[in-house]
Scaffold this motif. Structure first.
Motif, short mmCIF file in Angstrom:
data_model
loop_
_atom_site.label_atom_id
_atom_site.label_comp_id
_atom_site.label_asym_id
_atom_site.label_seq_id
_atom_site.Cartn_x
_atom_site.Cartn_y
_atom_site.Cartn_z
N GLU A 1 0.83 -1.21 0.00
CA GLU A 1 0.00 0.00 0.00
C GLU A 1 0.86 1.25 0.00
OE1 GLU A 1 -3.87 -1.82 2.35
OE2 GLU A 1 -2.12 -1.14 3.48
N HIS A 2 1.91 1.25 0.77
CA HIS A 2 2.78 2.43 0.81
C HIS A 2 3.36 2.71 -0.56
CE1 HIS A 2 6.65 4.54 1.63
NE2 HIS A 2 5.88 5.21 2.46
N ASP A 3 3.76 1.66 -1.26
CA ASP A 3 4.31 1.82 -2.61
C ASP A 3 3.27 2.40 -3.57
OD1 ASP A 3 6.73 0.84 -1.76
OD2 ASP A 3 6.41 -1.18 -2.57
N ALA A 4 1.97 2.15 -3.27
CA ALA A 4 0.89 2.64 -4.11
C ALA A 4 0.31 3.96 -3.61
CB ALA A 4 -0.22 1.59 -4.20
N SER A 5 0.96 4.58 -2.63
CA SER A 5 0.49 5.83 -2.02
C SER A 5 -0.90 5.68 -1.43
CB SER A 5 0.51 6.97 -3.05
OG SER A 5 1.83 7.21 -3.51
N ALA A 6 -1.17 4.49 -0.88
CA ALA A 6 -2.45 4.21 -0.23
C ALA A 6 -2.23 4.07 1.27
CB ALA A 6 -3.05 2.92 -0.79
N THR A 7 -3.24 4.46 2.04
CA THR A 7 -3.18 4.28 3.48
C THR A 7 -4.40 3.50 3.93
OG1 THR A 7 -4.26 6.40 3.93
CG2 THR A 7 -1.85 6.38 3.86
N ALA A 8 -4.23 2.74 5.02
CA ALA A 8 -5.27 1.83 5.48
C ALA A 8 -5.36 1.88 7.00
CB ALA A 8 -4.95 0.41 5.02
N THR A 9 -6.38 1.20 7.52
CA THR A 9 -6.49 1.00 8.96
C THR A 9 -6.33 -0.48 9.25
OG1 THR A 9 -8.04 2.86 9.12
CG2 THR A 9 -7.91 1.37 11.01
N TYR A 10 -5.34 -0.79 10.09
CA TYR A 10 -5.04 -2.18 10.47
C TYR A 10 -5.62 -2.44 11.86
CZ TYR A 10 -2.12 -2.93 6.43
OH TYR A 10 -1.70 -3.09 5.14
N PHE A 11 -6.48 -3.45 11.94
CA PHE A 11 -7.14 -3.81 13.19
C PHE A 11 -6.40 -5.00 13.80
CE2 PHE A 11 -10.11 -1.28 10.89
CZ PHE A 11 -10.80 -0.57 11.87
N LEU A 12 -5.77 -4.77 14.95
CA LEU A 12 -4.91 -5.77 15.59
C LEU A 12 -5.58 -6.28 16.86
CD1 LEU A 12 -1.42 -4.04 15.24
CD2 LEU A 12 -2.66 -5.42 13.56
N MET A 13 -5.33 -7.54 17.17
CA MET A 13 -5.96 -8.19 18.31
C MET A 13 -5.04 -8.15 19.53
SD MET A 13 -7.66 -11.54 16.46
CE MET A 13 -8.74 -11.87 17.87
N THR A 14 -5.63 -7.91 20.69
CA THR A 14 -4.91 -8.04 21.95
C THR A 14 -5.14 -9.41 22.59
OG1 THR A 14 -6.75 -7.05 23.19
CG2 THR A 14 -5.03 -5.56 22.40
N GLU A 15 -6.10 -10.18 22.05
CA GLU A 15 -6.42 -11.49 22.61
C GLU A 15 -6.13 -12.62 21.62
OE1 GLU A 15 -10.19 -11.81 24.75
OE2 GLU A 15 -10.40 -9.64 24.64
N SER A 16 -5.28 -12.37 20.66
CA SER A 16 -4.97 -13.40 19.66
C SER A 16 -4.15 -14.54 20.25
CB SER A 16 -4.19 -12.77 18.51
OG SER A 16 -3.76 -13.76 17.60
N VAL A 17 -4.44 -15.76 19.82
CA VAL A 17 -3.59 -16.90 20.18
C VAL A 17 -2.47 -17.08 19.16
CG1 VAL A 17 -5.47 -18.06 21.38
CG2 VAL A 17 -5.06 -18.57 18.97
N PHE A 18 -2.47 -16.26 18.11
CA PHE A 18 -1.49 -16.40 17.04
C PHE A 18 -0.35 -15.38 17.12
CE2 PHE A 18 -5.35 -18.31 15.39
CZ PHE A 18 -4.88 -19.50 14.86
N TYR A 19 -0.55 -14.25 17.78
CA TYR A 19 0.52 -13.27 17.91
C TYR A 19 0.33 -12.47 19.18
CZ TYR A 19 -2.89 -10.01 15.73
OH TYR A 19 -3.99 -9.26 15.42
#
Length: 214
Positions: free
Chosen positions: A56-74
């Motif tokens: 996205e950065h290379d395409a001059s696009a911006t996004a919203t990333y929704f991250l988990m605080t209760e994930s069992v994966f990270y």
């Protein structure tokens, strides 16, 4: 143009949006005509999120990333989690909470926007009591201006052609980075590819921690 789930096609979707005259926006005020709200629910892989963010950065696009605080994966409190959040911000993106109902604690790492993980219909579109934005409440959600890639299946079809034609007044586009960052023609194949990459990464982490793998 092939509509496969891979980062090269995701870059084509971004290009189609730009060609259709759209600007990339965030969940700040009501959606404006001619905008695309890029939303990423990061269920499984921070590495996949960062790889998508770089596209996205290379395409001059911006996004919203929704991250988990209760994930069992990270773990956002690990060195990897801290580095991922820093990198997403460095690339110009927003970071928000991907919450597990009913837990949505305020956290200064996140902008005041929430996306529920695997929500049920009885609360999926309800406003939050503290005034934070629920991305599935009006006016940010309308079935006609929403596309999701859940389980590696587009609901209402891949949006790239409609974006190129300027067919949407505005669009909330939900994608899950792990679907795009790992190869596979089906969700099962893609998840197995992700797990193999995770196995290699974990073995390296064990070696780095001076674990004898002989």
């Amino acid at each position: 143009m092939s509509c496969g789930f891979h980062l090269a096609h995701y870059a084509e979707i971004l290009e189609a949006a730009a060609s259709g005259g759209y600007a990339f926006a965030h969940f700040e005020g009501a959606p404006m005509e001619g905008t695309v709200l890029l939303r990423h629910d990061v269920d499984l892989s921070l590495d996949a999120a960062v790889r998508m963010a770089e596209i996205e950065h290379d395409a001059s696009a911006t996004a919203t990333y929704f991250l988990m605080t209760e994930s069992v994966f990270y773990n956002l409190d690990s060195s990897e989690g801290v580095a991922a959040i820093a990198r997403l911000r460095e690339l110009g993106h927003r970071v928000a909470l991907h919450a597990v109902y009913p837990n949505a604690p305020a956290d200064d790492r996140f902008v005041p926007v929430v996306a529920w993980h695997n929500p049920d219909p009885d609360y999926m579109r309800s406003p939050l009591a503290d005034g934070r934005i629920n991305v599935m409440q009006a006016p940010w959600f309308d079935p006609a201006t929403y596309r999701s890639d859940s389980n590696q299946h587009w609901r209402s079809g891949c949006p790239h052609a409609d974006l190129r034609d300027g067919a949407f007044p505005w669009l909330q586009l939900l994608t899950h980075p792990e679907i795009w960052a790992y190869p596979g023609e089906t969700m099962g194949q893609t998840m197995r590819a992700m797990l193999e990459a995770e196995r290699v990464r974990r073995l390296q982490q064990l070696a780095d921690d001076r674990i004898d793998l002989g």
